[in-house]
Design a protein around this motif. Sequence first.
Motif, PDB file in Angstrom:
ATOM      1  N   MET A  16       0.857  -1.186   0.000  1.00 43.54           N
ATOM      2  CA  MET A  16       0.000   0.000   0.000  1.00 43.54           C
ATOM      3  C   MET A  16       0.897   1.243   0.000  1.00 43.54           C
ATOM      4  SD  MET A  16      -2.966  -1.220   2.621  1.00 43.54           S
ATOM      5  CE  MET A  16      -4.082   0.089   2.187  1.00 43.54           C
ATOM      6  N   VAL A  17       1.554   1.483  -1.125  1.00 48.50           N
ATOM      7  CA  VAL A  17       2.506   2.578  -1.249  1.00 48.50           C
ATOM      8  C   VAL A  17       1.783   3.804  -1.791  1.00 48.50           C
ATOM      9  CG1 VAL A  17       4.666   3.298  -2.314  1.00 48.50           C
ATOM     10  CG2 VAL A  17       4.341   0.917  -1.665  1.00 48.50           C
ATOM     11  N   TYR A  18       2.010   4.939  -1.163  1.00 49.73           N
ATOM     12  CA  TYR A  18       1.373   6.187  -1.556  1.00 49.73           C
ATOM     13  C   TYR A  18       2.419   7.259  -1.797  1.00 49.73           C
ATOM     14  CZ  TYR A  18      -2.902   4.067   0.159  1.00 49.73           C
ATOM     15  OH  TYR A  18      -3.957   3.227   0.357  1.00 49.73           O
ATOM     16  N   THR A  19       2.060   8.255  -2.559  1.00 47.91           N
ATOM     17  CA  THR A  19       2.915   9.414  -2.777  1.00 47.91           C
ATOM     18  C   THR A  19       2.306  10.589  -2.041  1.00 47.91           C
ATOM     19  OG1 THR A  19       3.496   8.608  -4.983  1.00 47.91           O
ATOM     20  CG2 THR A  19       3.904  10.916  -4.527  1.00 47.91           C
ATOM     21  N   VAL A  20       3.122  11.230  -1.194  1.00 46.49           N
ATOM     22  CA  VAL A  20       2.673  12.413  -0.460  1.00 46.49           C
ATOM     23  C   VAL A  20       3.794  13.446  -0.496  1.00 46.49           C
ATOM     24  CG1 VAL A  20       1.141  11.164   1.106  1.00 46.49           C
ATOM     25  CG2 VAL A  20       3.489  11.586   1.776  1.00 46.49           C
ATOM     26  N   GLY A  21       3.414  14.699  -0.370  1.00 48.00           N
ATOM     27  CA  GLY A  21       4.402  15.767  -0.296  1.00 48.00           C
ATOM     28  C   GLY A  21       4.907  15.922   1.134  1.00 48.00           C
ATOM     29  N   PHE A  22       6.166  16.302   1.283  1.00 48.69           N
ATOM     30  CA  PHE A  22       6.731  16.488   2.614  1.00 48.69           C
ATOM     31  C   PHE A  22       5.948  17.518   3.422  1.00 48.69           C
ATOM     32  CE2 PHE A  22      10.651  14.627   0.781  1.00 48.69           C
ATOM     33  CZ  PHE A  22      10.846  13.644   1.728  1.00 48.69           C
ATOM     34  N   GLN A  23       5.347  18.494   2.750  1.00 47.09           N
ATOM     35  CA  GLN A  23       4.585  19.515   3.476  1.00 47.09           C
ATOM     36  C   GLN A  23       3.345  18.930   4.139  1.00 47.09           C
ATOM     37  OE1 GLN A  23       4.895  19.366   0.164  1.00 47.09           O
ATOM     38  NE2 GLN A  23       2.931  19.705  -0.816  1.00 47.09           N
ATOM     39  N   ARG A  24       2.919  17.726   3.741  1.00 47.36           N
ATOM     40  CA  ARG A  24       1.748  17.092   4.352  1.00 47.36           C
ATOM     41  C   ARG A  24       2.114  16.184   5.513  1.00 47.36           C
ATOM     42  NH1 ARG A  24      -2.672  14.916   0.506  1.00 47.36           N
ATOM     43  NH2 ARG A  24      -3.684  15.033   2.509  1.00 47.36           N
ATOM     44  N   LEU A  25       3.406  15.943   5.722  1.00 47.95           N
ATOM     45  CA  LEU A  25       3.854  15.072   6.807  1.00 47.95           C
ATOM     46  C   LEU A  25       4.136  15.897   8.054  1.00 47.95           C
ATOM     47  CD1 LEU A  25       6.343  12.828   4.804  1.00 47.95           C
ATOM     48  CD2 LEU A  25       3.959  12.345   5.363  1.00 47.95           C
ATOM     49  N   ASP A  26       3.982  15.268   9.202  1.00 50.45           N
ATOM     50  CA  ASP A  26       4.237  15.955  10.462  1.00 50.45           C
ATOM     51  C   ASP A  26       4.868  14.962  11.423  1.00 50.45           C
ATOM     52  OD1 ASP A  26       4.312  17.983  12.291  1.00 50.45           O
ATOM     53  OD2 ASP A  26       2.170  18.021  12.680  1.00 50.45           O
ATOM     54  N   LEU A  27       5.623  15.456  12.376  1.00 46.15           N
ATOM     55  CA  LEU A  27       6.220  14.610  13.397  1.00 46.15           C
ATOM     56  C   LEU A  27       5.150  14.147  14.376  1.00 46.15           C
ATOM     57  CD1 LEU A  27       9.374  16.776  14.148  1.00 46.15           C
ATOM     58  CD2 LEU A  27       9.274  14.700  12.778  1.00 46.15           C
ATOM     59  N   ILE A  28       5.393  13.021  15.029  1.00 44.78           N
ATOM     60  CA  ILE A  28       4.473  12.513  16.044  1.00 44.78           C
ATOM     61  C   ILE A  28       4.745  13.258  17.336  1.00 44.78           C
ATOM     62  CG2 ILE A  28       3.758  10.498  17.359  1.00 44.78           C
ATOM     63  CD1 ILE A  28       4.699   8.796  14.963  1.00 44.78           C
ATOM     64  N   LYS A  29       3.745  13.959  17.832  1.00 44.60           N
ATOM     65  CA  LYS A  29       3.888  14.744  19.057  1.00 44.60           C
ATOM     66  C   LYS A  29       3.430  13.918  20.256  1.00 44.60           C
ATOM     67  CE  LYS A  29       2.745  18.777  16.403  1.00 44.60           C
ATOM     68  NZ  LYS A  29       1.610  19.507  15.920  1.00 44.60           N
ATOM     69  N   PHE A  30       4.112  14.095  21.388  1.00 48.28           N
ATOM     70  CA  PHE A  30       3.744  13.383  22.609  1.00 48.28           C
ATOM     71  C   PHE A  30       2.606  14.056  23.352  1.00 48.28           C
ATOM     72  CE2 PHE A  30       8.223  11.627  22.643  1.00 48.28           C
ATOM     73  CZ  PHE A  30       7.827  10.379  22.207  1.00 48.28           C
ATOM     74  N   GLY A  31       2.266  15.280  23.024  1.00 46.27           N
ATOM     75  CA  GLY A  31       1.143  15.949  23.659  1.00 46.27           C
ATOM     76  C   GLY A  31       1.490  16.699  24.927  1.00 46.27           C
ATOM     77  N   ARG A  32       2.753  16.750  25.260  1.00 52.10           N
ATOM     78  CA  ARG A  32       3.167  17.537  26.429  1.00 52.10           C
ATOM     79  C   ARG A  32       4.544  18.141  26.148  1.00 52.10           C
ATOM     80  NH1 ARG A  32       2.575  12.292  29.420  1.00 52.10           N
ATOM     81  NH2 ARG A  32       4.121  11.027  28.436  1.00 52.10           N
ATOM     82  N   ARG A  33       4.901  19.062  26.963  1.00 46.04           N
ATOM     83  CA  ARG A  33       6.178  19.752  26.782  1.00 46.04           C
ATOM     84  C   ARG A  33       7.221  19.210  27.758  1.00 46.04           C
ATOM     85  NH1 ARG A  33       5.543  24.305  23.498  1.00 46.04           N
ATOM     86  NH2 ARG A  33       3.365  24.744  23.047  1.00 46.04           N
ATOM     87  N   GLY A  34       8.474  19.292  27.338  1.00 44.97           N
ATOM     88  CA  GLY A  34       9.572  18.840  28.176  1.00 44.97           C
ATOM     89  C   GLY A  34       9.903  19.850  29.256  1.00 44.97           C
TER      90      GLY A  34
END
Length: 73
Positions: A16-34
């Motif tokens: 299931m390979v897809y093509t996406v632009g880098f601008q549509r990708l985001d890092l996985i956030k933990f939901g809190r700050r360090g």
Amino acid sequence: MHGSFQKKDSWVKGDMVYTVGFQRLDLIKFGRRGPDGKRQYFNRQLDMEQLGQVQRCVLHGIHLSWVTHHLPE
């Protein structure tokens, strides 16, 4: 500090390979700050062996398994 998704195994769905632009990708956030007040992100990387396994999986998924013998071991 890590998200609950890290408690389970991860896997690749190579057919299931897809093509996406880098601008549509985001890092996985933990939901809190360090302690420094900055957002915390998941930043684990694959080692070369794992990356090779992913490449083989994708090649099999798109019916190019004959190419896998050209990949490094």
